[in-house]
Design a protein around this motif. Sequence first.
Motif, PDB file in Angstrom:
ATOM      1  N   VAL A 200       0.831  -4.403  26.805  1.00 55.01           N
ATOM      2  CA  VAL A 200      -0.419  -4.677  26.076  1.00 55.01           C
ATOM      3  C   VAL A 200      -0.835  -3.443  25.278  1.00 55.01           C
ATOM      4  CG1 VAL A 200      -2.858  -5.253  26.309  1.00 55.01           C
ATOM      5  CG2 VAL A 200      -1.169  -6.389  27.763  1.00 55.01           C
ATOM      6  N   PHE A 201      -0.686  -2.273  25.877  1.00 55.12           N
ATOM      7  CA  PHE A 201      -1.107  -1.055  25.176  1.00 55.12           C
ATOM      8  C   PHE A 201      -0.156  -0.695  24.042  1.00 55.12           C
ATOM      9  CE2 PHE A 201      -4.250  -0.538  28.411  1.00 55.12           C
ATOM     10  CZ  PHE A 201      -5.227   0.251  27.815  1.00 55.12           C
ATOM     11  N   SER A 202       1.034  -1.252  24.049  1.00 58.23           N
ATOM     12  CA  SER A 202       1.918  -1.096  22.891  1.00 58.23           C
ATOM     13  C   SER A 202       1.283  -1.751  21.664  1.00 58.23           C
ATOM     14  CB  SER A 202       3.281  -1.707  23.187  1.00 58.23           C
ATOM     15  OG  SER A 202       4.140  -1.590  22.063  1.00 58.23           O
ATOM     16  N   GLN A 203       0.696  -2.938  21.890  1.00 57.31           N
ATOM     17  CA  GLN A 203      -0.027  -3.623  20.806  1.00 57.31           C
ATOM     18  C   GLN A 203      -1.267  -2.826  20.400  1.00 57.31           C
ATOM     19  OE1 GLN A 203      -0.725  -7.901  21.509  1.00 57.31           O
ATOM     20  NE2 GLN A 203       0.647  -7.740  23.273  1.00 57.31           N
ATOM     21  N   VAL A 204      -1.967  -2.286  21.411  1.00 61.04           N
ATOM     22  CA  VAL A 204      -3.176  -1.516  21.129  1.00 61.04           C
ATOM     23  C   VAL A 204      -2.858  -0.313  20.240  1.00 61.04           C
ATOM     24  CG1 VAL A 204      -4.986  -0.059  22.163  1.00 61.04           C
ATOM     25  CG2 VAL A 204      -4.336  -2.210  23.270  1.00 61.04           C
ATOM     26  N   LEU A 205      -1.797   0.400  20.581  1.00 62.00           N
ATOM     27  CA  LEU A 205      -1.429   1.587  19.807  1.00 62.00           C
ATOM     28  C   LEU A 205      -1.008   1.219  18.388  1.00 62.00           C
ATOM     29  CD1 LEU A 205       0.559   3.551  22.542  1.00 62.00           C
ATOM     30  CD2 LEU A 205      -1.714   4.084  21.648  1.00 62.00           C
ATOM     31  N   ALA A 206      -0.474   0.021  18.221  1.00 63.83           N
ATOM     32  CA  ALA A 206      -0.049  -0.417  16.887  1.00 63.83           C
ATOM     33  C   ALA A 206      -1.231  -0.848  16.026  1.00 63.83           C
ATOM     34  CB  ALA A 206       0.955  -1.560  17.013  1.00 63.83           C
ATOM     35  N   GLN A 207      -2.318  -1.333  16.664  1.00 64.69           N
ATOM     36  CA  GLN A 207      -3.430  -1.912  15.895  1.00 64.69           C
ATOM     37  C   GLN A 207      -4.694  -1.057  15.897  1.00 64.69           C
ATOM     38  OE1 GLN A 207      -4.227  -6.046  16.908  1.00 64.69           O
ATOM     39  NE2 GLN A 207      -2.086  -6.404  17.431  1.00 64.69           N
ATOM     40  N   ASN A 208      -5.005  -0.427  17.029  1.00 71.19           N
ATOM     41  CA  ASN A 208      -6.269   0.291  17.161  1.00 71.19           C
ATOM     42  C   ASN A 208      -6.246   1.589  16.339  1.00 71.19           C
ATOM     43  OD1 ASN A 208      -8.199   2.296  18.459  1.00 71.19           O
ATOM     44  ND2 ASN A 208      -8.756   0.431  19.575  1.00 71.19           N
ATOM     45  N   LYS A 209      -7.286   1.809  15.552  1.00 72.30           N
ATOM     46  CA  LYS A 209      -7.374   2.990  14.699  1.00 72.30           C
ATOM     47  C   LYS A 209      -8.468   3.952  15.163  1.00 72.30           C
ATOM     48  CE  LYS A 209      -4.282   1.104  12.035  1.00 72.30           C
ATOM     49  NZ  LYS A 209      -2.874   1.557  12.134  1.00 72.30           N
ATOM     50  N   THR A 210      -9.001   3.746  16.364  1.00 74.27           N
ATOM     51  CA  THR A 210     -10.118   4.562  16.842  1.00 74.27           C
ATOM     52  C   THR A 210      -9.722   5.467  17.998  1.00 74.27           C
ATOM     53  OG1 THR A 210     -11.529   2.663  16.320  1.00 74.27           O
ATOM     54  CG2 THR A 210     -12.549   4.471  17.514  1.00 74.27           C
TER      55      THR A 210
END
Length: 433
Positions: A352-362
């Motif tokens: 899940v955090f792989s997706q977070v790192l790809a999308q989250n910019k904060t």
Amino acid sequence: SLYTRRCLTDDPSWSLVTVPPLTELCLQHIAQNFEKNPILNHLLPEHQKKVVDRLSTSLPLTVTANTVSHESYWKRCCLERWQVCDVSNYGDSWKQMFFERHLENILEFFIPNTTDPKQVLELIPLCKDYVRKLEIHQFLPPLWVDLKEETNDFFDREDDAELDEVYMHHYNLKDLITALPHLEALHLIYGVKSCGMNFEWNLFNFTELDCSNLAAAVKMGRHLKVFKLTRSKVDDDKIKLLARSLQHHPCLLELDLSHNLIRDHGAQALGKLISQSRLETLNLCNNQICHLGAQALAQGLAESSTLISLNLRLNFLGDKGGEAIGHALLTNTSLKSLHLGSNNLSEPTAAVFSQVLAQNKTLTSINFSCNHLRLHGGKQLLEGLANNKTLSELDLRHAEVDQETDFLIHKIVWANREAARLGSLQHSTTEPL
């Protein structure tokens, strides 16, 4: 003709000395009689300093508190009383340091039903303009042992438990906090320091009465920005009460509840608090929150637009909880720092955090230390970082990630950190003076 003049004196050390000016004599008299007649404000500034330099640090606070504002005097008071004095922790004000530490000392040794409450009440008008932060690292319970021995013949064990609760309440902070208009930070620990051979578990009770009193107190502290209640055995029922009192607080930005006994129901109350308050920092390190509590916190995180830092280290989130937090970060745009160390997380959370790192910019900092991400989890995080330009810290110590993946991740994170540093330097040089 020449005349020779011979002077004979009885004192061979005698010499002609200038008689002190009348001004100096007057200032000396004012300093010596300051307790009876503190007329400092009627003097010229240069004369005020001369009087203050001669004042005794043992003068009553009723005389000096609202009369002497010279930092040099309060510096002497602090250095004579405490061995370690770091004034930078007190807004670089020696007077603030003196009154905050003096008040803290009185509260830490206040014994309910024994200490005269006037000790605190009479100090309030003297210190209220100078106290901005209080760190009270112990609260003493009442002296009740003798009472229990006297009533031992009349109460059974169940009644003794009730007696424990009734006679283990601590000092009520409500009147004090409402009377301190500049109080911005409050750190409390309900326990006893250095009890030695007199250790008993009931010395560390944070009772229901303590909790209701404290909830009312922090609600009335309208300028409170930082509230810390740590190492105080705070459980779900008590945190629910505190969360309700803080829900619509106008100023609270930081809440630290680390090293307590908060479980899922307490976390649910805090999740609601996150979504409905202006909180920027929440520390829940070393509690007993499992996946249901994490899901409630994740819901609050998804709805929050202010939370910047969340610390969930040393809990029991598991992958269900880790995944819930990760999904919340796919939509959250405020959180910058997240600590998930020691939560029994593994590959599903890393996915899940792989997706977070790809999308989250904060997000700029994530801590996964002391988990079980293993080889595959590390590779998933590396994939997510491929195009990430914002994460400048990713802690994978003891997360069972292989050495090569750890090196490649560190390389990307280091590059992001350097880019951020250079960007901030460039920004500061282009700002108009």
